[in-house]
Write a protein that holds these residues in place. Structure first.
Motif, mmCIF file in Angstrom:
data_model
loop_
_atom_site.group_PDB
_atom_site.id
_atom_site.type_symbol
_atom_site.label_atom_id
_atom_site.label_comp_id
_atom_site.label_asym_id
_atom_site.label_seq_id
_atom_site.Cartn_x
_atom_site.Cartn_y
_atom_site.Cartn_z
ATOM 1 N N PHE A 60 0.809 -1.219 0.000
ATOM 2 C CA PHE A 60 0.000 0.000 0.000
ATOM 3 C C PHE A 60 0.842 1.269 0.000
ATOM 4 O O PHE A 60 0.454 2.290 -0.561
ATOM 5 N N THR A 61 2.010 1.203 0.611
ATOM 6 C CA THR A 61 2.820 2.410 0.770
ATOM 7 C C THR A 61 4.130 2.390 -0.002
ATOM 8 O O THR A 61 4.839 3.398 -0.012
ATOM 9 N N SER A 62 4.489 1.280 -0.615
ATOM 10 C CA SER A 62 5.771 1.220 -1.316
ATOM 11 C C SER A 62 5.731 0.212 -2.450
ATOM 12 O O SER A 62 4.892 -0.700 -2.474
ATOM 13 N N LEU A 63 6.652 0.408 -3.399
ATOM 14 C CA LEU A 63 6.856 -0.533 -4.499
ATOM 15 C C LEU A 63 8.345 -0.831 -4.570
ATOM 16 O O LEU A 63 9.178 0.067 -4.426
ATOM 17 N N SER A 64 8.656 -2.076 -4.806
ATOM 18 C CA SER A 64 10.059 -2.454 -4.973
ATOM 19 C C SER A 64 10.184 -3.336 -6.202
ATOM 20 O O SER A 64 9.252 -4.063 -6.568
ATOM 21 N N SER A 237 -5.482 -5.388 3.203
ATOM 22 C CA SER A 237 -5.672 -5.094 4.634
ATOM 23 C C SER A 237 -5.381 -3.627 4.937
ATOM 24 O O SER A 237 -6.109 -2.992 5.713
ATOM 25 N N ALA A 238 -4.334 -3.088 4.324
ATOM 26 C CA ALA A 238 -3.995 -1.686 4.562
ATOM 27 C C ALA A 238 -5.089 -0.763 4.032
ATOM 28 O O ALA A 238 -5.458 0.226 4.693
ATOM 29 N N ARG A 239 -5.625 -1.061 2.878
ATOM 30 C CA ARG A 239 -6.679 -0.206 2.313
ATOM 31 C C ARG A 239 -7.952 -0.291 3.140
ATOM 32 O O ARG A 239 -8.645 0.716 3.345
ATOM 33 N N ILE A 240 -8.289 -1.483 3.608
ATOM 34 C CA ILE A 240 -9.475 -1.621 4.442
ATOM 35 C C ILE A 240 -9.296 -0.868 5.760
ATOM 36 O O ILE A 240 -10.218 -0.202 6.249
ATOM 37 N N LEU A 241 -8.102 -0.968 6.350
ATOM 38 C CA LEU A 241 -7.836 -0.234 7.595
ATOM 39 C C LEU A 241 -7.943 1.269 7.361
ATOM 40 O O LEU A 241 -8.493 1.997 8.199
ATOM 41 N N GLU A 242 -7.446 1.748 6.227
ATOM 42 C CA GLU A 242 -7.562 3.171 5.909
ATOM 43 C C GLU A 242 -9.026 3.577 5.798
ATOM 44 O O GLU A 242 -9.436 4.634 6.307
ATOM 45 N N ALA A 243 -9.839 2.726 5.158
ATOM 46 C CA ALA A 243 -11.259 3.035 5.002
ATOM 47 C C ALA A 243 -11.963 3.077 6.356
ATOM 48 O O ALA A 243 -12.770 3.976 6.625
ATOM 49 N N LEU A 244 -11.660 2.120 7.228
ATOM 50 C CA LEU A 244 -12.291 2.095 8.545
ATOM 51 C C LEU A 244 -11.866 3.294 9.384
ATOM 52 O O LEU A 244 -12.686 3.889 10.104
#
Length: 446
Positions: A60-64, A237-244
């Motif tokens: 969600f926050t990085s690309l490698s 999971s990160a996107r769902i947590l952001e939405a909540l």
């Protein structure tokens, strides 16, 4: 660059190729694209430019991205952080066309990097106040869907404009999204308090409901479910947590505004977001079209796509309404309507030269279960004798979100081979015709 092996690339070219792929992936991910789409695009781009079998990791926050030409040599690894996640369909469309140009050998690596730098560094042709107006019209469209009067529609529009300007001022001071959502909910509730004090007969519940939908519309519900369905569970999971968390901010803001109303002696008894029903078929279709078109305008979608996606949204909400009335199942209605959107979005997107995501997300916004999530978290926060109603609302919201995402993805899966078969049939039927798709054949003969 076609056919060039990574082993034959010099270190500089290899680094520039990985950097280009990462920058393209960053724009796609920050604009709401699913992790699977981002990974596939980066893989195709790198492979075409000569990098075989790169290792790609998208969160969600990085690309490698890394590549090891020989087991005896150290791998080359590059990482980019996703610092900004504002949906921008103008940049998304331009980057998508850039990738297509690279894959069709219209431009090389150097020109692609130059064009990408111009895309991400240039502003928009539309002034920012138009985006504010678009958010206002989106709330107006939602209020039409919910059966509000012209006065309530106008009040919802004004409230949305105020919310957007307040959030914009706070965002320029780099405050976290949670506080922006708190401020948005607080502005909506305070304005509702003022209106209830002056005009007690106005149903401010519809206005607050429309403002809540606006605040939740830009959150990546679709991207989260798509990531979960395609196996990217960490990103999902990160996107769902952001939405909540964003929804919790709205709840805090609205409840704070209602508390302020009770302190100043203004009684608001009819604010119950999520309970408003839908109205006649005509207003339902009109409100959905306005909502989808305004959301597209607020996210800088190309103007040529706004009218087609508005038509898709209105037809989808009519299909949703018909299935729900026949089956009394919101989940099946959402899934079938989303399948229809995914089925037609691929063709519509090709006609107006935008990625299908630009058509899909605005068309689905009128059906997003944002209010159900809000209601579920509100019931859980209130506590009381039982948490069952809150959990039931959250389960229903999750079911609708899964139905929407899975329906769209299934529609895309079906639409792509259908389009290929239609193209093959067109090739077999090429010749003198009085009706039918002639443009593609004529272009090939030039």
């Amino acid at each position: 660059m076609r056919g060039v092996a990574a082993e034959s690339l010099d270190a500089r070219t290899l680094n520039l190729t990985l950097d280009l792929s990462l920058r393209v992936g960053e724009v796609l991910l920050s604009s709401g694209a699913g992790a699977a789409d981002v990974t596939a695009t980066m893989q195709s781009l790198a492979r075409h430019l000569g990098v075989r079998h790169p290792e790609i990791d998208v969160t969600f926050t990085s690309l490698s991205m890394s590549h090891q030409a020989d087991p005896g040599e150290p791998p080359i690894v590059q990482i980019r952080q996703v610092k900004q996640r504002d949906i921008d369909y103008d940049d998304l469309t331009k980057v998508d066309r850039l990738v297509t140009a690279v894959l069709t050998d219209e431009i090389d690596l150097v020109e692609a990097r130059s064009r990408l730098a111009g895309i991400v560094s240039s502003g928009h042709g539309s002034p920012r106040w138009l985006v504010t107006g678009a958010w206002g019209f989106m709330c107006a469209g939602v209020t039409l869907q919910l059966g509000g009067s012209l006065l309530v529609v106008g009040l919802a529009l004004v409230a949305a404009v105020l919310i957007d300007r307040v959030q914009l001022a706070m965002a320029r001071r780099r405050l976290p999204t949670f506080y922006l959502q708190v401020a948005g909910g607080l502005v909506a509730a305070v304005l509702a308090t003022g209106i209830a004090a002056v005009v007690p007969d106005v149903d401010v519940s519809l206005m607050v409901t429309a403002n809540i939908i606006m605040l939740l519309a830009g959150i990546g519900f679709m991207g989260a479910i798509q990531d979960a369905l395609t196996g990217f569970y960490v990103t999902a999971s990160a996107r769902i947590l952001e939405a909540l968390l964003a929804t919790a901010g709205i709840i805090a803001g609205v409840s704070g505004g209602l508390t302020l109303a009770s302190v100043v002696g203004v009684e608001i008894t009819n604010v119950d977001p999520g309970r408003a029903g839908w109205v006649g078929v005509g207003m339902l279709a009109l409100g959905s079209a306005v909502c989808a078109a305004a959301f597209a305008g607020a996210t800088y979608a190309p103007r040529r796509s706004i009218l087609p996606l508005a038509v898709v949204a209105s037809l989808a909400i009519l299909l949703y309404s018909a299935v729900r009335e026949a089956s009394d199942s919101r989940v099946w209605a959402a899934g079938i309507a989303a399948f229809g959107i995914g089925l037609v979005a691929y063709g519509v997107a090709g006609r107006v030269r935008v990625p299908p995501l630009v058509i899909v997300v605005p068309a689905i916004v009128p059906m997003l279960p944002g209010l159900t999530i809000y209601r579920g978290l509100s019931l859980l926060a209130e506590g009381g004798g039982s948490t069952s109603p809150g959990l039931l609302a959250l389960v229903q919201a999750a079911s609708v979100a899964v139905a929407l995402a899975s329906g769209v993805i299934l529609g895309e899966y079906v639409a792509q081979p259908l389009k290929r078969e239609a193209a093959r049939l067109e090739n077999r039927l090429a010749g003198p015709r009085l009706v039918g798709p002639l443009r593609a054949r004529a272009a090939r003969r030039r």
